[in-house]
Scaffold this active site. Structure first.
Site, PDB file in Angstrom:
ATOM      1  N   CYS A   1    -102.931 -22.377 -10.327  1.00 32.22           N
ATOM      2  CA  CYS A   1    -102.572 -22.675  -8.942  1.00 32.22           C
ATOM      3  C   CYS A   1    -103.794 -23.001  -8.086  1.00 32.22           C
ATOM      4  CB  CYS A   1    -101.769 -21.531  -8.339  1.00 32.22           C
ATOM      5  SG  CYS A   1    -102.570 -19.920  -8.450  1.00 32.22           S
ATOM      6  N   HIS A   2    -104.987 -22.644  -8.538  1.00 32.60           N
ATOM      7  CA  HIS A   2    -106.204 -22.983  -7.796  1.00 32.60           C
ATOM      8  C   HIS A   2    -106.454 -24.489  -7.787  1.00 32.60           C
ATOM      9  CE1 HIS A   2    -107.453 -22.482 -12.001  1.00 32.60           C
ATOM     10  NE2 HIS A   2    -108.409 -23.363 -11.739  1.00 32.60           N
TER      11      HIS A   2
ATOM     12  N   GLU B   1    -114.620 -25.504 -12.567  1.00 36.28           N
ATOM     13  CA  GLU B   1    -113.952 -26.595 -13.283  1.00 36.28           C
ATOM     14  C   GLU B   1    -114.410 -27.978 -12.820  1.00 36.28           C
ATOM     15  OE1 GLU B   1    -109.721 -26.287 -13.732  1.00 36.28           O
ATOM     16  OE2 GLU B   1    -109.797 -24.111 -14.029  1.00 36.28           O
TER      17      GLU B   1
ATOM     18  N   TYR C   1     -99.930 -30.662  -2.927  1.00 34.23           N
ATOM     19  CA  TYR C   1     -98.622 -30.060  -2.659  1.00 34.23           C
ATOM     20  C   TYR C   1     -97.545 -31.143  -2.640  1.00 34.23           C
ATOM     21  CZ  TYR C   1    -101.400 -25.980  -1.471  1.00 34.23           C
ATOM     22  OH  TYR C   1    -102.280 -24.933  -1.531  1.00 34.23           O
TER      23      TYR C   1
ATOM     24  N   ASN D   1     -97.309 -17.533  -7.415  1.00 35.46           N
ATOM     25  CA  ASN D   1     -97.588 -17.580  -8.850  1.00 35.46           C
ATOM     26  C   ASN D   1     -98.097 -16.216  -9.321  1.00 35.46           C
ATOM     27  OD1 ASN D   1     -98.569 -18.111 -11.443  1.00 35.46           O
ATOM     28  ND2 ASN D   1    -100.290 -19.333 -10.731  1.00 35.46           N
TER      29      ASN D   1
END
Length: 163
Positions: free
Chosen positions: A128-129, A157, A97, A120
């Site tokens: 956004c994850h 990911e 952030y 989002n």
């Protein structure tokens, strides 16, 4: 008046609903407590949403690491600046952030950044994850079932995080 299109797909994190217009994806919702925002409406897809659905299936299968469907993100100029930074993140990349705040020229505004990230309208496609606290912790997620959904996406990911 713009045409509104809706399509849905099953995924490892629950059903996903895509909303779009004639030219772009405008929304993506992940099933929460067994429901999607437009469950009562029939599917009415178009080429843009068909392509997005295919790309999401490829993403969940591990065969796609970048999305290339047109998106239209509607929000305040601040939100749009934050979302533009999120769009720069690739598969397996994370940010904080605080780093997002610095990138949009608003250092010290991590809380406001969190609000913009949470707003989002097209999660997963606009990743956004991939946003973590500055110490690598998971602080929340507004999509699907919340943190369990974020944990799945981060694991998919191979993004590490602090416990």
């Amino acid at each position: 008046m713009t045409n509104v299109f809706i399509t849905r797909l099953d995924s490892p994190i629950g059903r996903i609903e895509l909303v779009g217009d004639d030219a772009a994806v405008t929304g993506l919702s992940i099933e929460c407590e067994g429901a999607l925002p437009h469950d009562g409406e029939p599917e009415r897809s178009n080429d843009v949403l068909d392509d997005a659905r295919t790309q999401l299936r490829e993403y969940f299968a591990g065969a796609r690491t970048r999305f290339d469907v047109p998106v239209r993100l509607t929000g305040t100029p601040f939100q749009q600046a934050v979302w533009a930074e999120l769009e720069r993140l690739g598969w397996g990349e994370a940010t904080s952030y605080g780093a997002l705040a610095a990138a949009v020229g608003k250092p010290g505004s991590a809380r406001a950044i969190g609000g913009a990230v949470g707003a989002n309208p097209i999660p997963i496609i606009v990743g956004c994850h991939r946003v973590l606290a500055s110490d690598g912790r998971i602080t929340g997620y507004s999509g699907g079932d919340g943190i369990p959904t974020k944990l799945w996406l981060l694991g998919h990911e191979q993004i590490g995080f602090a416990a």
